[in-house]
Design a protein around this motif. Structure first.
Motif, short mmCIF file in Angstrom:
data_model
loop_
_atom_site.label_atom_id
_atom_site.label_comp_id
_atom_site.label_asym_id
_atom_site.label_seq_id
_atom_site.Cartn_x
_atom_site.Cartn_y
_atom_site.Cartn_z
N GLY A 24 113.92 54.47 93.73
CA GLY A 24 114.84 53.84 93.99
C GLY A 24 114.11 51.91 94.39
N HIS A 25 112.42 51.48 94.30
CA HIS A 25 112.04 50.68 94.00
C HIS A 25 111.28 50.66 93.50
N PRO A 26 110.91 49.26 92.91
CA PRO A 26 109.94 48.99 91.77
C PRO A 26 108.16 49.48 92.20
N ALA A 27 107.80 49.56 93.51
CA ALA A 27 106.53 49.10 93.56
C ALA A 27 106.80 50.81 92.96
N ARG A 28 107.29 51.68 93.47
CA ARG A 28 107.30 53.28 93.01
C ARG A 28 107.25 53.19 91.29
N ILE A 29 107.82 52.33 90.74
CA ILE A 29 108.05 52.93 89.06
C ILE A 29 106.73 52.08 88.71
N ALA A 30 106.44 50.83 89.29
CA ALA A 30 104.71 50.22 89.19
C ALA A 30 103.99 51.27 89.12
N ILE A 31 103.85 52.28 90.12
CA ILE A 31 103.10 53.00 90.64
C ILE A 31 102.99 53.79 89.45
N ILE A 32 103.84 54.88 89.19
CA ILE A 32 104.39 55.59 87.90
C ILE A 32 103.98 55.20 86.44
N GLU A 33 104.09 54.00 86.54
CA GLU A 33 103.91 53.46 85.02
C GLU A 33 102.50 53.21 85.09
N TYR A 34 101.60 52.98 86.19
CA TYR A 34 100.20 52.48 86.20
C TYR A 34 99.54 54.12 86.21
N LEU A 35 100.39 55.20 86.68
CA LEU A 35 99.89 56.62 86.22
C LEU A 35 100.07 57.20 84.60
N LEU A 36 101.07 57.02 83.70
CA LEU A 36 101.38 56.74 82.64
C LEU A 36 100.38 56.30 81.69
N LYS A 37 100.03 54.95 81.98
CA LYS A 37 98.47 54.57 81.43
C LYS A 37 96.90 54.94 81.44
N THR A 38 97.58 55.52 83.03
CA THR A 38 95.77 56.45 82.76
C THR A 38 95.94 57.63 83.42
N GLU A 39 94.78 58.75 83.19
CA GLU A 39 94.57 60.14 82.84
C GLU A 39 94.50 60.53 84.72
N SER A 40 94.23 59.87 85.25
CA SER A 40 93.85 59.63 87.65
C SER A 40 93.11 59.00 87.56
N CYS A 41 93.34 58.57 89.23
CA CYS A 41 93.10 57.73 89.66
C CYS A 41 93.42 57.12 90.82
N ILE A 42 92.24 57.06 91.46
CA ILE A 42 91.31 56.75 92.58
C ILE A 42 92.60 55.71 93.83
N CYS A 43 93.70 55.61 94.62
CA CYS A 43 94.39 54.89 95.34
C CYS A 43 93.82 53.38 95.62
N GLY A 44 92.81 53.44 95.53
CA GLY A 44 91.94 51.82 95.18
C GLY A 44 92.17 51.21 94.22
N ASP A 45 92.44 51.64 93.23
CA ASP A 45 92.91 51.56 91.29
C ASP A 45 94.19 50.96 91.92
N ILE A 46 95.01 51.71 92.01
CA ILE A 46 96.30 51.17 92.48
C ILE A 46 96.75 50.19 93.04
N VAL A 47 95.75 50.55 94.32
CA VAL A 47 95.87 49.04 95.54
C VAL A 47 95.44 47.38 93.88
N ASN A 48 94.57 47.98 93.87
CA ASN A 48 94.54 46.87 92.86
C ASN A 48 95.00 45.98 91.91
N GLU A 49 96.26 47.21 91.29
CA GLU A 49 97.33 47.17 90.65
C GLU A 49 98.43 46.13 90.61
N LEU A 50 98.83 46.86 92.04
CA LEU A 50 100.12 45.96 92.86
C LEU A 50 99.91 44.86 93.74
N PRO A 51 100.55 43.67 94.13
CA PRO A 51 100.52 42.92 94.68
C PRO A 51 100.80 42.70 96.54
#
Length: 108
Positions: A24-51
């Motif tokens: 129920g939060h747009p940032a969490r939806i954005a995280i899920i969408e990012y994980l759908l595009k990648t095999e796995s990721c490091i937390c720093g990669d996610i931070v670079n994708e979000l404002p």
């Protein structure tokens, strides 16, 4: 604030509510969408994708992980995240039930 009285609801109802709340939060939806595009990721990669600041992203990751929507493995100094199939299968089943109902019933 009142008591939620979750004991009055089934285990499945409580589990689905936790999953829905986690999404129920747009940032969490954005995280899920990012994980759908990648095999796995490091937390720093996610931070670079979000404002958002790193501590804020970490809090959102924690909520998603606690709900069972993502998994994380420690690899050295980093945590690699991926989607948790089990959590999404529960949501899928719930929405398939709703979709089935909507295709066979007419509403007012």
């Amino acid at each position: 604030m009142g008591i939620t009285k979750t004991e009055h609801f089934t285990t499945t109802q409580n589990e689905l509510a936790i999953l829905a709340k986690a999404m129920g939060h747009p940032a969490r939806i954005a995280i899920i969408e990012y994980l759908l595009k990648t095999e796995s990721c490091i937390c720093g990669d996610i931070v670079n994708e979000l404002p958002l600041a790193q501590p804020t992203v970490s809090q959102h990751l924690k909520e998603l992980k606690n709900a069972g929507l993502i998994k994380g493995n420690i690899e050295g100094n980093a945590i690699c995240y991926c989607l948790n199939e089990e959590g999404f299968n529960k949501l899928k089943g719930f929405f398939e039930t709703i979709t089935s109902y909507l295709t066979t019933k007419e509403c007012c």
